[in-house]
Design a protein around this motif. Structure first.
Motif, PDB file in Angstrom:
ATOM      1  N   GLU A  41       0.429  -0.842   0.246  1.00 62.60           N
ATOM      2  CA  GLU A  41      -0.260  -0.004  -0.130  1.00 62.60           C
ATOM      3  C   GLU A  41       0.771   1.332   0.146  1.00 62.60           C
ATOM      4  O   GLU A  41       1.710   1.070   0.783  1.00 62.60           O
ATOM      5  CB  GLU A  41      -0.842  -0.084   1.149  1.00 62.60           C
ATOM      6  N   CYS A  42       0.520   2.193  -0.530  1.00 62.35           N
ATOM      7  CA  CYS A  42       1.480   3.256  -0.923  1.00 62.35           C
ATOM      8  C   CYS A  42       0.612   4.305   0.303  1.00 62.35           C
ATOM      9  O   CYS A  42      -0.260   4.276   0.796  1.00 62.35           O
ATOM     10  CB  CYS A  42       1.128   4.123  -2.011  1.00 62.35           C
ATOM     11  N   THR A  43       1.557   4.620   0.943  1.00 55.91           N
ATOM     12  CA  THR A  43       1.618   5.636   2.542  1.00 55.91           C
ATOM     13  C   THR A  43       0.725   6.750   1.763  1.00 55.91           C
ATOM     14  O   THR A  43      -0.085   7.504   1.975  1.00 55.91           O
ATOM     15  CB  THR A  43       3.064   6.568   2.607  1.00 55.91           C
ATOM     16  N   CYS A  44       1.128   7.697   0.115  1.00 55.31           N
ATOM     17  CA  CYS A  44       0.603   8.503  -0.207  1.00 55.31           C
ATOM     18  C   CYS A  44      -0.758   8.688  -0.547  1.00 55.31           C
ATOM     19  O   CYS A  44      -1.853   9.228  -0.282  1.00 55.31           O
ATOM     20  CB  CYS A  44       1.249   9.543  -1.020  1.00 55.31           C
ATOM     21  N   HIS A  46      -2.276   5.982  -1.207  1.00 49.62           N
ATOM     22  CA  HIS A  46      -3.711   4.734  -0.205  1.00 49.62           C
ATOM     23  C   HIS A  46      -3.540   3.251  -1.442  1.00 49.62           C
ATOM     24  O   HIS A  46      -4.896   2.947  -1.306  1.00 49.62           O
ATOM     25  CB  HIS A  46      -4.071   4.807   0.254  1.00 49.62           C
ATOM     26  N   SER A  54       7.525   2.992   0.031  1.00 48.19           N
ATOM     27  CA  SER A  54       6.725   2.836   0.445  1.00 48.19           C
ATOM     28  C   SER A  54       5.794   4.044   0.160  1.00 48.19           C
ATOM     29  O   SER A  54       4.406   3.999  -0.304  1.00 48.19           O
ATOM     30  CB  SER A  54       6.988   3.245   2.614  1.00 48.19           C
ATOM     31  N   TYR A  55       6.127   4.505  -1.428  1.00 49.26           N
ATOM     32  CA  TYR A  55       5.604   5.164  -1.999  1.00 49.26           C
ATOM     33  C   TYR A  55       5.843   4.521  -3.664  1.00 49.26           C
ATOM     34  O   TYR A  55       6.761   4.018  -3.941  1.00 49.26           O
ATOM     35  CB  TYR A  55       6.093   6.961  -2.178  1.00 49.26           C
ATOM     36  N   GLU A  75      12.044  12.547  -0.383  1.00 47.05           N
ATOM     37  CA  GLU A  75      11.000  12.023   0.895  1.00 47.05           C
ATOM     38  C   GLU A  75      10.283  13.859   1.634  1.00 47.05           C
ATOM     39  O   GLU A  75       9.076  13.371   1.309  1.00 47.05           O
ATOM     40  CB  GLU A  75      11.783  11.854   2.016  1.00 47.05           C
ATOM     41  N   ARG A  79       5.934  13.929   1.267  1.00 47.50           N
ATOM     42  CA  ARG A  79       4.872  14.485   2.090  1.00 47.50           C
ATOM     43  C   ARG A  79       4.437  15.554   2.152  1.00 47.50           C
ATOM     44  O   ARG A  79       3.159  16.032   3.025  1.00 47.50           O
ATOM     45  CB  ARG A  79       5.440  13.937   3.428  1.00 47.50           C
TER      46      ARG A  79
END
Length: 319
Positions: A41-44, A46, A54-55, A75, A79
């Motif tokens: 699952e992508c952090t941004c 989803h 994580s992206y 990074e 965010r």
């Protein structure tokens, strides 16, 4: 990746939503990205797609767009944004920027320096190769690079140094430099001091291989090894245009045309088109004089006056 048919319709990539003609469900970049990273699952955004740190790839592209190639750490930008910029396929392929600094992981790093050709090393020897007094012609069409190339030839090393200087002054691209280098290896691998390379020998070989003749000749001229044996267009035209005239008329008219073309003490040089036009107008009169058994003729512009010339063509020239 699958083969893309020429008539395949455009579609959207299921990973980055890029629009274009795709080889499958994914674009080529997302397919490679998925082979290198695990699905999560992508952090941004989803989404369950291949992610890196994580992206997903779409978020990384958006962060790179926000950074605008000004920083190397993306990074913080991952965010900050809350939207995605869609794009077409094959828009983010990494291309060489040529000049200027490049972006690296540890910061900006300069381009790799081009190797400077070293000075030729002269090996002393106790013998000397005598040259035969024969004007032999070389067949460069039979040159084989793998078997006959000599990259340590002093003439080739000097020529490569000249190429580097010309490329810097004239803005030659790497492709042009590579083509000229191939031509120089072909011509100078077997070169010995004192030899001259005829234009008539190099032209067929370079043209058959699709190499640049003009730039190669420019390097050879600066190197001082070119023997330009090309026949002038004016000489060829002069020989063809005066070939059917008698020797007496031929000599004087040739002298007149050469003076007209090259100039004289009291006359400036004229263009080749002007010489062609003058001879075309004078040719009927010259043939008429020849048929009337007039042996010698002087330049119409200096000997005969327009009022006394019985031929209208010469009147037009002398005005």
């Amino acid at each position: 990746m699958a083969y893309i048919a020429p008539d395949k319709a455009a579609a959207s990539c299921v990973a980055c939503f890029a629009w274009g003609v795709l080889p499958g469900r994914y674009c080529r970049a997302c397919y490679t990205f998925g082979q290198l990273h695990q699905v999560s699952e992508c952090t941004c955004c989803h989404r369950l797609v291949p992610v890196k740190k994580s992206y997903c790839r779409l978020c990384w592209l958006q962060a790179s767009l926000e950074a605008k190639d000004q920083v190397t750490i993306l990074e913080p930008f991952l965010r900050q944004f809350s939207y995605q910029q869609l794009f077409f396929t094959n828009m983010h392929r990494q291309r060489s920027k040529g000049r200027g600094p490049r972006i690296g992981r540890a910061g900006r790093r300069g381009l790799r320096a081009q190797p400077v050709p070293s000075e030729p090393v002269t090996v002393p020897h106790s013998w000397e190769q005598l040259r035969l007094p024969l004007q032999t012609r070389r067949d460069y069409l039979r040159f084989e690079r793998r078997r006959q190339a000599d990259l340590t030839n002093p003439a080739l090393i000097d020529a490569r140094r000249i190429v580097a200087s010309l490329a810097e002054r004239c803005g030659w691209t790497r492709g042009v430099i590579r083509i000229v280098d191939r031509a120089l290896v072909l011509l100078l691998s077997t070169h010995t001091p004192g030899d001259k390379i005829r234009f008539s020998d190099l032209f067929p070989a370079l043209r058959a291989r699709g190499l640049s003749v003009g730039r190669t000749v420019e390097v050879l001229i600066e190197l001082g090894v070119l023997d330009d044996d090309r026949i002038s267009v004016f000489e060829t035209w002069l020989k063809r245009g005066l070939g059917d005239l008698s020797p007496g008329i031929h000599t004087d008219v040739e002298h007149w045309l050469r003076t007209l073309h090259d100039g004289g003490p009291r006359a400036r040089p004229r263009s080749q088109a002007t010489c062609w036009s003058y001879l075309r107008l004078a040719r009927p009169a010259l043939l008429a004089w020849q048929s009337a058994t007039i042996i010698s003729v002087r330049s119409p512009a200096t000997t005969y006056s327009p009022s006394s010339t019985p031929f209208p063509a010469l009147n037009a020239i002398t005005r």
